[in-house]
Scaffold this motif. Structure first.
Motif, PDB file in Angstrom:
ATOM      1  N   TYR A 150     120.638  63.890  20.874  1.00 50.86           N
ATOM      2  CA  TYR A 150     119.519  64.405  21.670  1.00 50.86           C
ATOM      3  C   TYR A 150     119.037  63.417  22.729  1.00 50.86           C
ATOM      4  N   SER A 151     119.063  62.134  22.430  1.00 53.18           N
ATOM      5  CA  SER A 151     118.666  61.162  23.455  1.00 53.18           C
ATOM      6  C   SER A 151     119.700  61.103  24.569  1.00 53.18           C
ATOM      7  N   ARG A 154     119.104  64.128  26.752  1.00 55.12           N
ATOM      8  CA  ARG A 154     117.859  63.905  27.494  1.00 55.12           C
ATOM      9  C   ARG A 154     118.068  62.926  28.647  1.00 55.12           C
ATOM     10  N   ARG A 155     118.854  61.901  28.389  1.00 52.58           N
ATOM     11  CA  ARG A 155     119.125  60.893  29.410  1.00 52.58           C
ATOM     12  C   ARG A 155     120.001  61.443  30.533  1.00 52.58           C
ATOM     13  N   GLU A 157     120.442  64.736  31.374  1.00 52.90           N
ATOM     14  CA  GLU A 157     120.160  66.169  31.424  1.00 52.90           C
ATOM     15  C   GLU A 157     120.722  66.834  32.674  1.00 52.90           C
ATOM     16  N   ASN A 250     116.304  76.034  24.344  1.00 49.29           N
ATOM     17  CA  ASN A 250     115.659  77.335  24.511  1.00 49.29           C
ATOM     18  C   ASN A 250     116.698  78.419  24.763  1.00 49.29           C
ATOM     19  N   LEU A 255     117.447  71.973  27.209  1.00 46.18           N
ATOM     20  CA  LEU A 255     116.877  71.130  26.160  1.00 46.18           C
ATOM     21  C   LEU A 255     115.359  71.262  26.115  1.00 46.18           C
ATOM     22  N   ASN A 256     114.820  71.503  24.920  1.00 42.97           N
ATOM     23  CA  ASN A 256     113.371  71.557  24.740  1.00 42.97           C
ATOM     24  C   ASN A 256     112.811  70.142  24.721  1.00 42.97           C
ATOM     25  N   GLN A 257     111.944  69.850  25.662  1.00 41.79           N
ATOM     26  CA  GLN A 257     111.394  68.503  25.776  1.00 41.79           C
ATOM     27  C   GLN A 257     110.310  68.228  24.730  1.00 41.79           C
ATOM     28  N   ASP A 258     109.785  69.299  24.110  1.00 41.98           N
ATOM     29  CA  ASP A 258     108.712  69.099  23.148  1.00 41.98           C
ATOM     30  C   ASP A 258     109.220  68.771  21.738  1.00 41.98           C
ATOM     31  N   PHE A 260     110.678  65.929  21.025  1.00 39.88           N
ATOM     32  CA  PHE A 260     110.644  64.481  20.864  1.00 39.88           C
ATOM     33  C   PHE A 260     109.226  64.010  20.525  1.00 39.88           C
ATOM     34  N   SER A 262     106.383  61.644  21.109  1.00 37.91           N
ATOM     35  CA  SER A 262     105.960  60.823  22.234  1.00 37.91           C
ATOM     36  C   SER A 262     105.637  59.412  21.779  1.00 37.91           C
TER      37      SER A 262
END
Length: 264
Positions: A150-151, A154-155, A157, A250, A255-258, A260, A262
């Motif tokens: 997932y990271s 995210r990195r 994307e 979704n 990718l759903n950003q929520d 992770f 914070s």
């Protein structure tokens, strides 16, 4: 002949080595002495409670109690995995729980039924220790695969979204990230298997020998548990990613950003 008992004084004698450790930490400006003390105290208290509770479990040897205890262990393992992976517990708990549960249950009962061949598959002295070893060795692998997967997306994307724009399916777009994170997760276990017996004498074998078993019997048990650990970890790693895709992305495969946690 069983293993020799250890006195409280014998265990406490290890504390003398904390003196140079604390001195070096202080000299290097490493502010971890309080954390070390907390970790040591927690370890001693937790293991003491576990020892008392295991005595209770072994005495009653109830299939229901044994099963409940293992389910609690899996739940705690899930919490530890997600905390270390910086993923939200409420979103990923169920996927990771079942990703652990299925391979873990299959390998545990296969070990008891086909390898050790005990009559009672819920025998506490086999079910609890073997289950604990399987779970403990799966933790690191699942943390690595989820964190890297997932990271990594995210990195990168924009690269992932570009792959989707080229009419790739989500599985095709995710394949490079899964491959990289999967290799990172299973490589340490394979390295351990390749050097076991040469670099280290592992826990199962050492425990068997201290308990009075002859070395060849201890080696057989160690080979069996290493097979079980490898297979359990392998399938847990795959399922943890597959089961989490629904909450990780979704309906548009973004990718759903929520998901992770914070970092403050």
């Amino acid at each position: 002949m069983g293993a020799l008992d250890l006195s409280i004084f014998s265990l406490a004698s290890f504390l003398i080595f904390l003196v140079p450790v604390f001195y070096i930490n202080r000299h290097l400006g490493l502010e971890i002495n309080k954390t070390m003390i907390t970790s040591i105290v927690r370890m001693c208290i937790q293991l003491s409670f576990v020892g008392v509770y295991l005595e209770f479990l072994f005495k009653f040897n109830s299939p229901v109690l044994n099963t409940v205890y293992l389910l609690i262990m899996i739940a705690i393992a899930c919490q530890s995995i997600l905390k270390s992976s910086n993923l939200k517990l409420r979103k990923f708990f169920i996927p990771v729980f079942f990703a652990l549960l299925f391979p873990f249950t299959i390998m545990l009962f296969f070990f008891n039924a086909a390898v050790v061949r005990i009559d009672n598959l819920f025998e506490a002295k086999y079910m609890i220790p073997i289950g604990g070893m399987l779970l403990g060795n799966c933790l690191r692998s699942i943390i690595i695969v989820l964190n890297n997967f997932y990271s990594g997306i995210r990195r990168d994307e924009k690269v992932y979204l570009y792959s989707l724009s080229l009419l790739c399916s989500r599985i095709q777009a995710l394949k490079p990230y899964f491959r990289q994170s999967f290799l990172a997760a299973v490589t340490p276990t394979m390295a351990t298997m390749a050097t076991i017996g040469l670099v280290s004498l592992p826990g199962m074998m050492t425990g068997q020998i201290l308990g009075g078993s002859i070395p060849i019997v201890a080696i057989k048990y160690q080979i069996a548990i290493m097979f079980s650990i490898f297979y359990t970890g392998y399938f847990c790693v795959i399922l943890s990613v597959l089961f989490s895709l629904k909450v990780g992305f979704n309906a548009l495969d973004v990718l759903n950003q929520d998901i992770f946690v914070s970092k403050v």
